[in-house]
Write an enzyme that holds these catalytic residues in place. Sequence first.
Site, PDB file in Angstrom:
ATOM      1  N   ILE A 136      15.145 -30.685   8.036  1.00 55.06           N
ATOM      2  CA  ILE A 136      16.416 -30.603   7.292  1.00 55.06           C
ATOM      3  C   ILE A 136      17.210 -29.355   7.676  1.00 55.06           C
ATOM      4  O   ILE A 136      18.448 -29.355   7.584  1.00 55.06           O
ATOM      5  CB  ILE A 136      16.159 -30.658   5.781  1.00 55.06           C
ATOM      6  CG1 ILE A 136      17.423 -31.080   5.023  1.00 55.06           C
ATOM      7  CG2 ILE A 136      15.610 -29.331   5.245  1.00 55.06           C
ATOM      8  CD1 ILE A 136      17.166 -31.481   3.583  1.00 55.06           C
ATOM      9  N   ASN A 138      11.635 -23.398  -6.204  1.00 54.06           N
ATOM     10  CA  ASN A 138      10.895 -23.196  -7.463  1.00 54.06           C
ATOM     11  C   ASN A 138      11.821 -22.448  -8.422  1.00 54.06           C
ATOM     12  O   ASN A 138      12.898 -22.011  -8.041  1.00 54.06           O
ATOM     13  CB  ASN A 138       9.592 -22.409  -7.226  1.00 54.06           C
ATOM     14  CG  ASN A 138       9.840 -21.041  -6.637  1.00 54.06           C
ATOM     15  OD1 ASN A 138      10.511 -20.209  -7.237  1.00 54.06           O
ATOM     16  ND2 ASN A 138       9.349 -20.834  -5.430  1.00 54.06           N
ATOM     17  N   GLY A 140       6.782 -24.537   2.309  1.00 57.18           N
ATOM     18  CA  GLY A 140       7.407 -25.834   2.565  1.00 57.18           C
ATOM     19  C   GLY A 140       8.851 -25.758   3.018  1.00 57.18           C
ATOM     20  O   GLY A 140       9.239 -24.887   3.788  1.00 57.18           O
ATOM     21  N   VAL A 141       9.643 -26.697   2.502  1.00 57.69           N
ATOM     22  CA  VAL A 141      11.049 -26.747   2.935  1.00 57.69           C
ATOM     23  C   VAL A 141      11.811 -25.511   2.438  1.00 57.69           C
ATOM     24  O   VAL A 141      12.721 -25.015   3.107  1.00 57.69           O
ATOM     25  CB  VAL A 141      11.713 -28.062   2.452  1.00 57.69           C
ATOM     26  CG1 VAL A 141      11.916 -28.095   0.938  1.00 57.69           C
ATOM     27  CG2 VAL A 141      13.025 -28.318   3.170  1.00 57.69           C
ATOM     28  N   ASP A 142      11.396 -24.968   1.309  1.00 54.96           N
ATOM     29  CA  ASP A 142      12.014 -23.745   0.762  1.00 54.96           C
ATOM     30  C   ASP A 142      11.875 -22.606   1.775  1.00 54.96           C
ATOM     31  O   ASP A 142      12.823 -21.911   2.121  1.00 54.96           O
ATOM     32  CB  ASP A 142      11.298 -23.398  -0.548  1.00 54.96           C
ATOM     33  CG  ASP A 142      12.021 -22.372  -1.396  1.00 54.96           C
ATOM     34  OD1 ASP A 142      11.477 -21.980  -2.445  1.00 54.96           O
ATOM     35  OD2 ASP A 142      13.133 -21.957  -1.013  1.00 54.96           O
ATOM     36  N   SER A 150       9.656 -32.588  -4.502  1.00 59.97           N
ATOM     37  CA  SER A 150       8.378 -32.620  -5.240  1.00 59.97           C
ATOM     38  C   SER A 150       7.243 -33.329  -4.515  1.00 59.97           C
ATOM     39  O   SER A 150       6.128 -33.393  -5.055  1.00 59.97           O
ATOM     40  CB  SER A 150       8.546 -33.266  -6.630  1.00 59.97           C
ATOM     41  OG  SER A 150       9.183 -32.355  -7.509  1.00 59.97           O
ATOM     42  N   GLY A 153       5.652 -32.518  -1.767  1.00 61.75           N
ATOM     43  CA  GLY A 153       4.736 -31.653  -1.003  1.00 61.75           C
ATOM     44  C   GLY A 153       3.816 -30.915  -1.955  1.00 61.75           C
ATOM     45  O   GLY A 153       2.972 -31.519  -2.619  1.00 61.75           O
ATOM     46  N   TYR A 197       4.225 -29.919  -4.821  1.00 61.07           N
ATOM     47  CA  TYR A 197       4.250 -30.346  -6.236  1.00 61.07           C
ATOM     48  C   TYR A 197       3.564 -31.693  -6.463  1.00 61.07           C
ATOM     49  O   TYR A 197       3.466 -32.169  -7.584  1.00 61.07           O
ATOM     50  CB  TYR A 197       5.686 -30.360  -6.766  1.00 61.07           C
ATOM     51  CG  TYR A 197       6.231 -28.965  -7.108  1.00 61.07           C
ATOM     52  CD1 TYR A 197       5.449 -27.820  -6.898  1.00 61.07           C
ATOM     53  CD2 TYR A 197       7.497 -28.793  -7.616  1.00 61.07           C
ATOM     54  CE1 TYR A 197       5.933 -26.565  -7.201  1.00 61.07           C
ATOM     55  CE2 TYR A 197       8.002 -27.529  -7.937  1.00 61.07           C
ATOM     56  CZ  TYR A 197       7.199 -26.419  -7.729  1.00 61.07           C
ATOM     57  OH  TYR A 197       7.684 -25.161  -8.044  1.00 61.07           O
TER      58      TYR A 197
HETATM   59  N1  APR Z   1      12.616 -30.434   6.555  1.00 56.61           N
HETATM   60  C1  APR Z   1      12.522 -31.513   5.736  1.00 56.61           C
HETATM   61  N2  APR Z   1      11.525 -31.696   4.856  1.00 56.61           N
HETATM   62  C2  APR Z   1      10.550 -30.752   4.839  1.00 56.61           C
HETATM   63  C3  APR Z   1      10.563 -29.603   5.666  1.00 56.61           C
HETATM   64  C4  APR Z   1      11.661 -29.472   6.549  1.00 56.61           C
HETATM   65  N3  APR Z   1      11.779 -28.419   7.366  1.00 56.61           N
HETATM   66  N4  APR Z   1       9.448 -28.863   5.390  1.00 56.61           N
HETATM   67  C5  APR Z   1       8.762 -29.536   4.456  1.00 56.61           C
HETATM   68  N5  APR Z   1       9.412 -30.677   4.128  1.00 56.61           N
HETATM   69  C6  APR Z   1       9.034 -31.736   3.185  1.00 56.61           C
HETATM   70  C7  APR Z   1       7.572 -31.821   2.810  1.00 56.61           C
HETATM   71  O1  APR Z   1       6.812 -32.443   3.853  1.00 56.61           O
HETATM   72  C8  APR Z   1       7.681 -32.692   1.578  1.00 56.61           C
HETATM   73  O2  APR Z   1       7.783 -34.054   1.952  1.00 56.61           O
HETATM   74  O3  APR Z   1       9.685 -31.502   1.968  1.00 56.61           O
HETATM   75  C9  APR Z   1       9.015 -32.252   0.953  1.00 56.61           C
HETATM   76  C10 APR Z   1       8.856 -31.340  -0.251  1.00 56.61           C
HETATM   77  O4  APR Z   1       7.711 -30.520  -0.077  1.00 56.61           O
HETATM   78  P1  APR Z   1       7.695 -28.966  -0.502  1.00 56.61           P
HETATM   79  O5  APR Z   1       8.552 -28.208   0.434  1.00 56.61           O
HETATM   80  O6  APR Z   1       6.273 -28.581  -0.623  1.00 56.61           O
HETATM   81  O7  APR Z   1       8.415 -28.953  -1.919  1.00 56.61           O
HETATM   82  P2  APR Z   1       7.873 -29.423  -3.352  1.00 56.61           P
HETATM   83  O8  APR Z   1       6.782 -30.429  -3.244  1.00 56.61           O
HETATM   84  O9  APR Z   1       9.108 -29.785  -4.110  1.00 56.61           O
HETATM   85  O10 APR Z   1       7.239 -28.089  -3.925  1.00 56.61           O
HETATM   86  C11 APR Z   1       8.123 -27.023  -4.211  1.00 56.61           C
HETATM   87  O11 APR Z   1       6.883 -25.480  -2.881  1.00 56.61           O
HETATM   88  O12 APR Z   1       7.690 -24.308  -1.119  1.00 56.61           O
HETATM   89  C12 APR Z   1       7.409 -24.237  -2.448  1.00 56.61           C
HETATM   90  O13 APR Z   1       8.985 -22.654  -3.313  1.00 56.61           O
HETATM   91  C13 APR Z   1       8.642 -24.025  -3.297  1.00 56.61           C
HETATM   92  O14 APR Z   1       7.345 -23.587  -5.251  1.00 56.61           O
HETATM   93  C14 APR Z   1       8.155 -24.554  -4.612  1.00 56.61           C
HETATM   94  C15 APR Z   1       7.311 -25.738  -4.211  1.00 56.61           C
END
Ligand code: APR
Length: 174
Positions: free
Chosen positions: A11, A24, A32-34, A117, A119, A121
């Site tokens: 993304i 978060n 993760g994506v954050d 959520s 990943g 979460y």
């Molecule tokens: N581009 C697109 N999608 C991505 C990328 C990227 N570069 N990196 C990870 N993802 C996907 C993951 O594979 C998953 O399918 O984003 C989706 C959400 O995963 P997470 O990033 O783990 O987010 P989430 O499950 O909502 O958990 C949020 O994780 O990173 C921390 O600070 C964040 O505490 C918060 C928690």
Amino acid sequence: MNRIEIVEGDITRMTVDAIVNAANASLLGGGGVDGAIHRTAGPQLLKECRRLGGCRTGEAKITRGYALPARYVIHTVGPVWHGGTQQEASLLASCYESCMVLAQEYRLKSIAFPAISCGLYGYPLGQAAEIAITTISRSLTPGHSLEKVYLVCFGADVAAAYRDCFNRLKGASA
Ligand code: APR
């Protein structure tokens, strides 16, 4: 549904008006994506986020995109999956609704969502995909500014789940 497109990729590379961050509640970065969004945007993103005072689950806040190709980042906080007994579905729907409201307020024409959520979460992919697609479709009224909504799947498993769900819902609405 015809304004929604499922893509597989990163993304942070999307050249759209806004990308959505699965953040978060602190909005101060994470994994993760954050983590990917903050790494690509650069330190000024965190500097702006510090001024936002956090974000509640299901809500969304907007910042500039800085070094990202996207003009804005819409930060939203998804629910942690606890088995479906703690309003997870309505909170996840609220994430998508809140982002769509901000997109309309800013008259955005294009937006990209990750699988919020799904990943860290732990939200089950199939259920999350259905909430994402139905909520976005419902928000995409004829008067909405968005011309394109990308659902960006990071990995083949996520893309397959989203595509299965999209095709099923498209067939049902035909
Ligand atoms: N581009 C697109 N999608 C991505 C990328 C990227 N570069 N990196 C990870 N993802 C996907 C993951 O594979 C998953 O399918 O984003 C989706 C959400 O995963 P997470 O990033 O783990 O987010 P989430 O499950 O909502 O958990 C949020 O994780 O990173 C921390 O600070 C964040 O505490 C918060 C928690």
